[in-house]
Design a protein around this motif. Sequence first.
Motif, PDB file in Angstrom:
ATOM      1  N   PRO A   1       0.816  -1.218   0.000  1.00  0.00           N
ATOM      2  CA  PRO A   1       0.000   0.000   0.000  1.00  0.00           C
ATOM      3  C   PRO A   1       0.849   1.268   0.000  1.00  0.00           C
ATOM      4  O   PRO A   1       1.888   1.327   0.652  1.00  0.00           O
ATOM      5  CB  PRO A   1      -0.839  -0.100   1.271  1.00  0.00           C
ATOM      6  N   SER A   2       0.378   2.288  -0.739  1.00  0.00           N
ATOM      7  CA  SER A   2       1.148   3.528  -0.805  1.00  0.00           C
ATOM      8  C   SER A   2       0.555   4.597   0.092  1.00  0.00           C
ATOM      9  O   SER A   2       1.071   5.708   0.165  1.00  0.00           O
ATOM     10  CB  SER A   2       1.202   4.035  -2.239  1.00  0.00           C
TER      11      SER A   2
ATOM     12  N   SER B   1       2.809   7.501   1.336  1.00  0.00           N
ATOM     13  CA  SER B   1       2.918   7.590   2.794  1.00  0.00           C
ATOM     14  C   SER B   1       3.160   6.216   3.381  1.00  0.00           C
ATOM     15  O   SER B   1       2.600   5.227   2.923  1.00  0.00           O
ATOM     16  CB  SER B   1       1.621   8.156   3.370  1.00  0.00           C
ATOM     17  N   LEU B   2       3.988   6.190   4.408  1.00  0.00           N
ATOM     18  CA  LEU B   2       4.146   4.991   5.217  1.00  0.00           C
ATOM     19  C   LEU B   2       2.774   4.548   5.720  1.00  0.00           C
ATOM     20  O   LEU B   2       1.909   5.389   5.961  1.00  0.00           O
ATOM     21  CB  LEU B   2       5.036   5.346   6.402  1.00  0.00           C
ATOM     22  N   VAL B   3       2.580   3.253   5.889  1.00  0.00           N
ATOM     23  CA  VAL B   3       1.306   2.727   6.379  1.00  0.00           C
ATOM     24  C   VAL B   3       1.525   2.030   7.715  1.00  0.00           C
ATOM     25  O   VAL B   3       2.649   1.632   8.030  1.00  0.00           O
ATOM     26  CB  VAL B   3       0.684   1.748   5.363  1.00  0.00           C
ATOM     27  N   PRO B   4       0.450   1.874   8.480  1.00  0.00           N
ATOM     28  CA  PRO B   4       0.597   1.072   9.710  1.00  0.00           C
ATOM     29  C   PRO B   4       0.803  -0.402   9.325  1.00  0.00           C
ATOM     30  O   PRO B   4       0.544  -0.785   8.182  1.00  0.00           O
ATOM     31  CB  PRO B   4      -0.751   1.242  10.423  1.00  0.00           C
ATOM     32  N   PRO B   5       1.240  -1.236  10.274  1.00  0.00           N
ATOM     33  CA  PRO B   5       1.364  -2.662   9.984  1.00  0.00           C
ATOM     34  C   PRO B   5       0.055  -3.183   9.396  1.00  0.00           C
ATOM     35  O   PRO B   5      -1.026  -2.786   9.830  1.00  0.00           O
ATOM     36  CB  PRO B   5       1.601  -3.279  11.366  1.00  0.00           C
ATOM     37  N   PHE B   6       0.163  -4.036   8.398  1.00  0.00           N
ATOM     38  CA  PHE B   6      -1.056  -4.556   7.747  1.00  0.00           C
ATOM     39  C   PHE B   6      -0.844  -6.034   7.444  1.00  0.00           C
ATOM     40  O   PHE B   6       0.286  -6.513   7.352  1.00  0.00           O
ATOM     41  CB  PHE B   6      -1.328  -3.790   6.448  1.00  0.00           C
ATOM     42  N   ASP B   7      -1.952  -6.755   7.322  1.00  0.00           N
ATOM     43  CA  ASP B   7      -1.881  -8.145   6.895  1.00  0.00           C
ATOM     44  C   ASP B   7      -2.103  -8.189   5.393  1.00  0.00           C
ATOM     45  O   ASP B   7      -3.126  -7.706   4.898  1.00  0.00           O
ATOM     46  CB  ASP B   7      -2.947  -8.980   7.599  1.00  0.00           C
ATOM     47  N   ALA B   8      -1.159  -8.744   4.654  1.00  0.00           N
ATOM     48  CA  ALA B   8      -1.377  -8.979   3.232  1.00  0.00           C
ATOM     49  C   ALA B   8      -2.271 -10.217   3.090  1.00  0.00           C
ATOM     50  O   ALA B   8      -2.500 -10.933   4.059  1.00  0.00           O
ATOM     51  CB  ALA B   8      -0.038  -9.168   2.533  1.00  0.00           C
ATOM     52  N   ASP B   9      -2.785 -10.468   1.876  1.00  0.00           N
ATOM     53  CA  ASP B   9      -3.863 -11.469   1.773  1.00  0.00           C
ATOM     54  C   ASP B   9      -3.428 -12.849   1.292  1.00  0.00           C
ATOM     55  O   ASP B   9      -4.265 -13.719   1.100  1.00  0.00           O
ATOM     56  CB  ASP B   9      -4.999 -10.923   0.901  1.00  0.00           C
TER      57      ASP B   9
END
Length: 504
Positions: free
Chosen positions: A207-208, A221-229
């Motif tokens: 994600p951007s 922009s930096l993103v918070p921690p996320f789960d990819a799918d």
Amino acid sequence: MKLQKFVDELPIPNTLSPKKRSSNSSYYEVTMKEFSQKLHRDLGPTRLWGYDGTFPGPTFEVMKNETVFVKWMNDLPNKHFLPVDTTIHGSEISVPEGRSVVHLHGGRTPAHSDGYPEAWFTRNFEQTGPLFEREVYTYPNIERATMLWYHDHTVGITRLNVYAGLAGFYFIRDQNEQSLNLPKGKYEIPLLIVDRSFNPDGSLYYPSKPDQNDAGLPHPSLVPPFDADTILINGKVYPFLEVEPRKYRFRILNASNSRILTLRMESNQPFYQLGTDSGFLETTVRINEFVLLSAERIDVIIDFSQYYGQTIILKNVTKSASPETIDIMQFRISVPLKSIDTSSLPFYLGAFERLQKSMAKRTRYLTLVRVRDQYGRSLNLLDGKMWMDRISERIELNTVEIWRIINIIDDDPHPIHIHLVDFQILDRQPFDVSHFQKTGKLIFTGPPTPPNPYEMGLKDTVATPFGYVTTIIARFGPFTGRYVWHCHMLEHEDYEMMRPFDIF
Ligand code: C2O
Ligand code: CU
């Protein structure tokens, strides 16, 4: 993107050969490159960055006390193919995007070879970071047999470089391990588990920008921690592995940027745990499931001898896991037994030094806090301090310290990793968070709980849940110099949740 599961066989990364070898040392060269690799039957080759042009990178196999020299070389493009946020520290527009530096995670490494985040370099060492010291790194491998891993550690873009593929295994072997007669060779299998998302054309998706309203945010922009799918193991999407009805040893690493894995066998059969991040337990522990946060490892035996003709899925039972990510991989117990399984499942594995509270020279209280940055994004900090703030952890060589990590961030547990040392988890104890926020005083609301059975050995990364004080103990040595400790959710690490510390 929906990809069919269990259509590709689990790959095993190649073992790296040294360029030179003598009786007690070896010299390797590894080059970071951009390349393309097929990650699933129905995906075209995906652009990645990897060590020697593979993902995972090639595997190191070294002996305890063998001195290993590695010349890490950068042949990466100047531009990143993932979204770089130039507003975060160390990643400004003036800094080259194709920079990298390598850290041997869990290694007891002299500071000059530890992969300090600001010791980065670009292609052919043309440009180097402010704290760059040397081209050839030295790893003395003084620790017990264990599985470490190496990965990128570049200030401001570690999350992107690792997501792009810069990670690999590093095994240290010793005589104690050899004497245990564990399953080995093709019966010892490393599993590097990550999550990734894909664009419709099969390229990696990162994600951007965050989900939040993006008015006024930097782009990207930096993103918070996320789960990819999608889950990949050793570089394949939901692979299968054909096994014989016998014992196998699995060396499992969660190399995801941030995902929490809770692993369990669909058959509910036990794992016989041999080791943690930093080597063998004293005795084998029988467990049915375990949690691995980013960077945590486990060493287990799975016995398939009663399952001939069946298939068993390794499941991720983390509560927050999306439906696509509850399957990890499939075991097919379909290969006839080649010969009688003479490997052992030992009970006693070996002693290691247990540190006692009374040995500690000092106890530090370190609070994990969340504030907002100027764009309204979360900024997670270690003890309220930024990366550039004055050094606050200065530790005398070889002294024992207790660190009590107080987590008041109402969110997933943070995997806290300290470079150079192995530590023990003493306990976790719940406290009154709002009282702490008002007064800075700890009032415990329950008794301390001992570490989970699968956390009883030596660790280099620890889960620090919200509302708990997580207490660890470590001896800080055997080298002096500047190291780092940080949250291993890479989106946090890149954005200030990392601090230098000094051993003197
Ligand atoms: Cu695996 Cu400082 O990192
Ligand atoms: Cu974190």
